[in-house]
Write a protein that holds these residues in place. Sequence first.
Motif, PDB file in Angstrom:
ATOM      1  N   THR B  16       0.632  -0.938  -0.213  1.00 36.73           N
ATOM      2  CA  THR B  16      -0.066   0.032   0.116  1.00 36.73           C
ATOM      3  C   THR B  16       0.599   0.949   0.302  1.00 36.73           C
ATOM      4  OG1 THR B  16      -0.298   0.079   2.738  1.00 36.73           O
ATOM      5  CG2 THR B  16      -1.749  -0.722   1.157  1.00 36.73           C
ATOM      6  N   HIS B  17       1.946   1.089   0.204  1.00 35.24           N
ATOM      7  CA  HIS B  17       3.171   2.338   0.304  1.00 35.24           C
ATOM      8  C   HIS B  17       4.416   1.849  -0.498  1.00 35.24           C
ATOM      9  CE1 HIS B  17       0.845   3.128   3.972  1.00 35.24           C
ATOM     10  NE2 HIS B  17       0.917   3.960   3.874  1.00 35.24           N
ATOM     11  N   TRP B  18       4.583   2.516  -1.138  1.00 35.23           N
ATOM     12  CA  TRP B  18       6.466   2.843  -1.840  1.00 35.23           C
ATOM     13  C   TRP B  18       7.232   3.028  -0.142  1.00 35.23           C
ATOM     14  CZ3 TRP B  18       2.888   6.409  -4.894  1.00 35.23           C
ATOM     15  CH2 TRP B  18       2.733   6.526  -5.680  1.00 35.23           C
ATOM     16  N   GLU B  62      10.851  10.924   4.941  1.00 35.91           N
ATOM     17  CA  GLU B  62       9.540  10.139   5.074  1.00 35.91           C
ATOM     18  C   GLU B  62       9.919   8.821   4.816  1.00 35.91           C
ATOM     19  OE1 GLU B  62       7.404  10.498   8.154  1.00 35.91           O
ATOM     20  OE2 GLU B  62       8.320  11.743   7.766  1.00 35.91           O
ATOM     21  N   ARG B  63      10.019   7.349   5.394  1.00 36.51           N
ATOM     22  CA  ARG B  63      10.473   5.839   5.515  1.00 36.51           C
ATOM     23  C   ARG B  63       9.225   5.803   4.455  1.00 36.51           C
ATOM     24  NH1 ARG B  63      10.972   3.812  10.300  1.00 36.51           N
ATOM     25  NH2 ARG B  63      13.222   4.304   9.259  1.00 36.51           N
ATOM     26  N   TRP B  64       8.192   6.121   3.998  1.00 42.52           N
ATOM     27  CA  TRP B  64       6.932   5.251   3.283  1.00 42.52           C
ATOM     28  C   TRP B  64       6.063   5.832   2.393  1.00 42.52           C
ATOM     29  CZ3 TRP B  64       7.298   0.022   2.827  1.00 42.52           C
ATOM     30  CH2 TRP B  64       7.992  -0.639   3.811  1.00 42.52           C
ATOM     31  N   VAL B  65       5.661   6.162   1.778  1.00 41.84           N
ATOM     32  CA  VAL B  65       4.854   6.934   0.914  1.00 41.84           C
ATOM     33  C   VAL B  65       3.665   6.299   0.356  1.00 41.84           C
ATOM     34  CG1 VAL B  65       4.631   8.586  -1.353  1.00 41.84           C
ATOM     35  CG2 VAL B  65       6.839   8.758   0.417  1.00 41.84           C
ATOM     36  N   GLU B  66       2.526   7.074   0.808  1.00 43.95           N
ATOM     37  CA  GLU B  66       1.182   5.815   0.202  1.00 43.95           C
ATOM     38  C   GLU B  66       1.119   6.358  -1.030  1.00 43.95           C
ATOM     39  OE1 GLU B  66      -2.651   7.049   2.262  1.00 43.95           O
ATOM     40  OE2 GLU B  66      -3.548   5.284   1.750  1.00 43.95           O
ATOM     41  N   ILE B  67       0.517   4.955  -1.373  1.00 45.67           N
ATOM     42  CA  ILE B  67       0.482   4.995  -2.857  1.00 45.67           C
ATOM     43  C   ILE B  67      -1.495   5.508  -2.997  1.00 45.67           C
ATOM     44  CG2 ILE B  67       0.459   3.527  -5.330  1.00 45.67           C
ATOM     45  CD1 ILE B  67       2.097   1.065  -3.938  1.00 45.67           C
ATOM     46  N   PRO B  68      -1.653   6.192  -3.620  1.00 48.03           N
ATOM     47  CA  PRO B  68      -2.574   6.415  -4.026  1.00 48.03           C
ATOM     48  C   PRO B  68      -3.997   5.377  -4.761  1.00 48.03           C
ATOM     49  CG  PRO B  68      -1.051   8.301  -5.011  1.00 48.03           C
ATOM     50  CD  PRO B  68      -0.252   6.947  -4.339  1.00 48.03           C
ATOM     51  N   GLU B  69      -5.018   5.842  -4.493  1.00 47.70           N
ATOM     52  CA  GLU B  69      -5.783   4.445  -5.057  1.00 47.70           C
ATOM     53  C   GLU B  69      -6.354   4.455  -5.809  1.00 47.70           C
ATOM     54  OE1 GLU B  69      -9.801   4.153  -1.959  1.00 47.70           O
ATOM     55  OE2 GLU B  69     -10.768   3.713  -3.789  1.00 47.70           O
ATOM     56  N   ALA B  70      -6.220   5.659  -7.063  1.00 48.89           N
ATOM     57  CA  ALA B  70      -5.716   5.230  -8.164  1.00 48.89           C
ATOM     58  C   ALA B  70      -5.166   4.482  -8.756  1.00 48.89           C
ATOM     59  CB  ALA B  70      -6.575   7.286  -8.776  1.00 48.89           C
ATOM     60  N   HIS B 235       8.541   4.952  -6.698  1.00 51.48           N
ATOM     61  CA  HIS B 235       7.415   4.601  -7.156  1.00 51.48           C
ATOM     62  C   HIS B 235       8.348   2.908  -7.791  1.00 51.48           C
ATOM     63  CE1 HIS B 235       6.558   7.967  -8.761  1.00 51.48           C
ATOM     64  NE2 HIS B 235       6.415   7.984  -7.175  1.00 51.48           N
ATOM     65  N   GLN B 236       9.201   2.530  -7.938  1.00 52.21           N
ATOM     66  CA  GLN B 236      10.017   1.060  -8.546  1.00 52.21           C
ATOM     67  C   GLN B 236       9.479   0.247  -7.160  1.00 52.21           C
ATOM     68  OE1 GLN B 236       9.935  -0.162 -11.156  1.00 52.21           O
ATOM     69  NE2 GLN B 236       9.136   1.753 -12.993  1.00 52.21           N
ATOM     70  N   THR B 237       9.885   0.610  -6.161  1.00 50.74           N
ATOM     71  CA  THR B 237      10.143   0.227  -4.759  1.00 50.74           C
ATOM     72  C   THR B 237       9.014  -1.008  -4.293  1.00 50.74           C
ATOM     73  OG1 THR B 237       9.362   1.286  -3.553  1.00 50.74           O
ATOM     74  CG2 THR B 237      11.300   0.856  -4.320  1.00 50.74           C
ATOM     75  N   VAL B 238       7.989  -1.025  -5.616  1.00 48.77           N
ATOM     76  CA  VAL B 238       6.558  -1.374  -5.341  1.00 48.77           C
ATOM     77  C   VAL B 238       7.195  -3.048  -5.630  1.00 48.77           C
ATOM     78  CG1 VAL B 238       5.621  -1.802  -7.164  1.00 48.77           C
ATOM     79  CG2 VAL B 238       4.263  -2.463  -5.867  1.00 48.77           C
ATOM     80  N   THR B 239       8.575  -3.178  -6.522  1.00 47.64           N
ATOM     81  CA  THR B 239       8.698  -4.734  -6.713  1.00 47.64           C
ATOM     82  C   THR B 239       9.500  -5.486  -6.005  1.00 47.64           C
ATOM     83  OG1 THR B 239      10.959  -3.936  -7.379  1.00 47.64           O
ATOM     84  CG2 THR B 239       8.557  -3.860  -9.341  1.00 47.64           C
ATOM     85  N   ALA B 269      16.948   0.184  -8.082  1.00 46.73           N
ATOM     86  CA  ALA B 269      16.390   0.484  -6.824  1.00 46.73           C
ATOM     87  C   ALA B 269      15.814  -0.059  -6.136  1.00 46.73           C
ATOM     88  CB  ALA B 269      16.615   2.247  -6.987  1.00 46.73           C
ATOM     89  N   GLY B 270      14.211  -0.640  -7.258  1.00 50.02           N
ATOM     90  CA  GLY B 270      12.732  -0.919  -6.931  1.00 50.02           C
ATOM     91  C   GLY B 270      13.087  -2.592  -6.677  1.00 50.02           C
ATOM     92  N   ILE B 271      14.446  -3.079  -7.117  1.00 44.73           N
ATOM     93  CA  ILE B 271      14.185  -4.570  -6.450  1.00 44.73           C
ATOM     94  C   ILE B 271      15.355  -4.166  -5.011  1.00 44.73           C
ATOM     95  CG2 ILE B 271      16.752  -5.762  -7.940  1.00 44.73           C
ATOM     96  CD1 ILE B 271      13.474  -7.716  -6.498  1.00 44.73           C
ATOM     97  N   ALA B 272      16.754  -3.617  -5.745  1.00 48.50           N
ATOM     98  CA  ALA B 272      17.610  -3.096  -4.156  1.00 48.50           C
ATOM     99  C   ALA B 272      17.174  -3.056  -3.390  1.00 48.50           C
ATOM    100  CB  ALA B 272      18.682  -2.878  -4.571  1.00 48.50           C
ATOM    101  N   PHE B 273      16.630  -1.646  -3.040  1.00 48.97           N
ATOM    102  CA  PHE B 273      15.978  -1.133  -1.751  1.00 48.97           C
ATOM    103  C   PHE B 273      15.483  -1.382  -0.505  1.00 48.97           C
ATOM    104  CE2 PHE B 273      17.578   3.627  -3.956  1.00 48.97           C
ATOM    105  CZ  PHE B 273      18.527   3.280  -4.180  1.00 48.97           C
ATOM    106  N   PRO B 274      14.315  -2.149  -0.941  1.00 50.58           N
ATOM    107  CA  PRO B 274      13.685  -3.029  -0.015  1.00 50.58           C
ATOM    108  C   PRO B 274      14.473  -3.859   0.621  1.00 50.58           C
ATOM    109  CG  PRO B 274      12.013  -2.714  -1.493  1.00 50.58           C
ATOM    110  CD  PRO B 274      13.326  -1.790  -2.570  1.00 50.58           C
ATOM    111  N   PHE B 275      15.425  -4.821  -0.217  1.00 49.34           N
ATOM    112  CA  PHE B 275      16.184  -5.483   0.291  1.00 49.34           C
ATOM    113  C   PHE B 275      17.362  -5.678   0.763  1.00 49.34           C
ATOM    114  CE2 PHE B 275      14.393  -8.964  -2.177  1.00 49.34           C
ATOM    115  CZ  PHE B 275      14.673 -10.000  -1.643  1.00 49.34           C
ATOM    116  N   LEU B 276      18.334  -3.685   0.601  1.00 46.58           N
ATOM    117  CA  LEU B 276      18.898  -3.218   1.243  1.00 46.58           C
ATOM    118  C   LEU B 276      18.533  -3.003   2.663  1.00 46.58           C
ATOM    119  CD1 LEU B 276      22.067  -1.668   1.538  1.00 46.58           C
ATOM    120  CD2 LEU B 276      20.627   0.204   0.558  1.00 46.58           C
ATOM    121  N   ARG B 277      17.076  -2.468   2.996  1.00 46.98           N
ATOM    122  CA  ARG B 277      16.627  -2.003   4.604  1.00 46.98           C
ATOM    123  C   ARG B 277      16.081  -3.431   5.319  1.00 46.98           C
ATOM    124  NH1 ARG B 277      11.297  -1.700   2.932  1.00 46.98           N
ATOM    125  NH2 ARG B 277      10.528  -3.585   3.311  1.00 46.98           N
TER     126      ARG B 277
END
Lengths: 451, 451
Positions: B16-18, B62-70, B235-239, B269-277
């Motif tokens: 629900t968040h990037w 901020e750590r998390w940014v909400e993904i708009p519903e649309a 935005h790519q962190t969704v992956t 970055a999309g695949i790397a950053f969440p794993f880096l966290r």
Amino acid sequence: MSEPRKFLLDESEMPTHWYNVVADLPTPPPPPLHPGTHQPVGPDDLAPLFPPELIAQEVTTERWVEIPEAVREVYAQYRPSPLIRARNLEQKLGTPARIYYKYEGVSPAGSHKVNTSVPQAYYNKINGITRLTTETGAGQWGTALSYACALFDMSCEVWQVGASFDTKPQRRTLIETFGGTVHRSPSRMTESGKAFPEDHPGSLGIAISEAVELAAQDPEAKYALGSVLNHVLLHQTVTGEEALKQLAKTGESGADVVIGCAGGGSNFAGIAFPFLREKLAGNQSPRIIAVEPSSCPTLTRGEYRYDFGDTAGLTPLMKMYTLGHDFVPSTIHAGGLRYHGMAPLVSHTVHEGLIEATALHQTECFEAAVEFARTEGIVPAPESSHALAQARREALEAKESGEEKVIVVLLSGHGLLELGAYDQFLSGRLEDDPLSEDDLQAALAGVPEIA
Amino acid sequence: MSEPRKFLLDESEMPTHWYNVVADLPTPPPPPLHPGTHQPVGPDDLAPLFPPELIAQEVTTERWVEIPEAVREVYAQYRPSPLIRARNLEQKLGTPARIYYKYEGVSPAGSHKVNTSVPQAYYNKINGITRLTTETGAGQWGTALSYACALFDMSCEVWQVGASFDTKPQRRTLIETFGGTVHRSPSRMTESGKAFPEDHPGSLGIAISEAVELAAQDPEAKYALGSVLNHVLLHQTVTGEEALKQLAKTGESGADVVIGCAGGGSNFAGIAFPFLREKLAGNQSPRIIAVEPSSCPTLTRGEYRYDFGDTAGLTPLMKMYTLGHDFVPSTIHAGGLRYHGMAPLVSHTVHEGLIEATALHQTECFEAAVEFARTEGIVPAPESSHALAQARREALEAKESGEEKVIVVLLSGHGLLELGAYDQFLSGRLEDDPLSEDDLQAALAGVPEIA
């Protein structure tokens, strides 16, 4: 989040069996006949071309045929294909109809053809076959078989219809990337090919003759067909079985209209026959519509007679709607729906009045396809665009009448390798070329007289 | 059925968040500088180009940014992208490593780029913007933005790098099918373009200058960038977020290696950053590897300095690994990884030693790609093939050492519109063209001196 758009299935809900419509038909379909004796074909007649399991599937009257575990494992990589509610398209059309599309373009080769290429390669593999031959028109089937042969470590030779070979080098490259070999048809490698000049645009009928001829000469080779035959249609029912379960998840009580495009008939049968079973059982009452191109109007203007599946007359005679086995469709047409005949099972159900057929011009189909791309994000295969154009007609009728119709349409593949045709359409260079009455009569004159 | 190969997510598990990696980095990344004053860029400086929400995302800590519903609704049409265990490939390689690929080619435009084109179009739309301009290299980004603009009923103009425009007419057709307009870059429509001869092969840097120049002149237009900037990477962190949850479902305790290809840096970055966290938090300890082409070795041979993002010097100065903003990569290279710079956030994490980088020759990458097609059924984008080639190296090392390594690789898109490059490879006409030391030094000489 608002209402969901995409409907999948849990692993436990995945079909374990293919569905054989023959078990439920009110009247049995006429048998295929030997091309020489005109007597019903027996399993022995088919043995040079197909492995025993596929021959058994060709003639079975059992309702359900189990999907081998090895095939289900491959299916599991891309199945279930999604059933998606086309909310953006509905909104664009302003229709009260609810449109659901079953999208087979998610498969490795980009179309429904993988549903049958994988089991066909598998059954040949377990019978010691090392080489498969086939034909391809638009290229979808050759791609799917090349992929399946790579999975089972077999070689794959594809005769590609000349007109398609000349204009679509990417398709050849894709088949080669999966490890297959491509020949332009008519080739100089077969007697069937040599009967035509080398620069002839070819036809599916000629390419089938070539692939059959080569397979019959090599004991380690068999032939694989991408449509028309009963066992091919059987494998495709995995799409309709999934769609029935997915539609139930949407909350709809059933479909009012089920639509597929029809060339040889396999993608159409795949979605149509499971819905036809439910209709015959009184559980749903959808109209079921096969859509063909006006340049190759087999079901709507052909005759229901025994004819050969190929040009050289090497295949059994099948009772089907046909334009005549030496019909060569206009090269102007972009789609892969350019076959002179139609699957005997589809022909039979149309002849019995269980299923409707209609023919559309290709410019209307491309118009629907571009609209679909801009709303739903998928560039449809030109073949599939015929189904979408009919869905659009149904949706606009529903808008007129205010009816809340549930439309289920099979989107058999993506058109990413057919962008040349889209370019022709977008730049206004694509024309319609419906079959003329004179050409139709000339083609029908070639259908053999069977007592 | 044996072990499952494909891992999805329930609707309730969808992100629900990037994720914004800046919140967790041990040291803050250096700020971008104004191209004229060399002072840190403020939100006002970016206002002519981007809507306020994207500027806020560009600078947020901020750590998390909400993904708009649309946006989540559009994501839901194709997400989650599957995480697939490459069992066939593992078997072919004879490796004890377990290889999982996250496949972004299922998106409408066929790559990860849709993950950011949709939110970018959305935020512009709600700010009354009617026209977006952009550049495209291989064509993936132009396709994705054209699709997103169609969804939100905006016009889209794409400057396509000349070399790509000339050799890939299908890409132009696809962008047009989604409703966008394509210009060959350098064009005669901008001062930035006119600085080069009309038949110049172009570069991403030039195309960016053109798109930025046009957007800045029209109050109803904004510019959209497909990579490099913080909000795009966000935005790519969704992956990666999906992949973390999917990997947990496989039963693995974590990844040992995480791999992505790197051009501008966004899919990586999309695949790397969440794993880096997770790595920084001590939950997993993967090596994280960015793979670039030896013809454009930004991270491995470039310098970590302030440079412009474009050729004309219209963008802010960014601290990043760069080959020099007037670097024009060899046209011989097939992939879309031909950018002179690298996302500042990716550059920073590499510079801090949190992430590794390596460069590979393209023939090795295509070899890995063909092997992947023949085992897993997907024809990878040439860009993605770099990640696969590195995964193959890691898997073969594991075979040597006997180590049961868990490899996660991002497969950023399919290569169905790049079959020309596959044809070159399969026919032995594809060559390697690593950047020479002389060309490197000449390119680096163009990097501005910043006090």
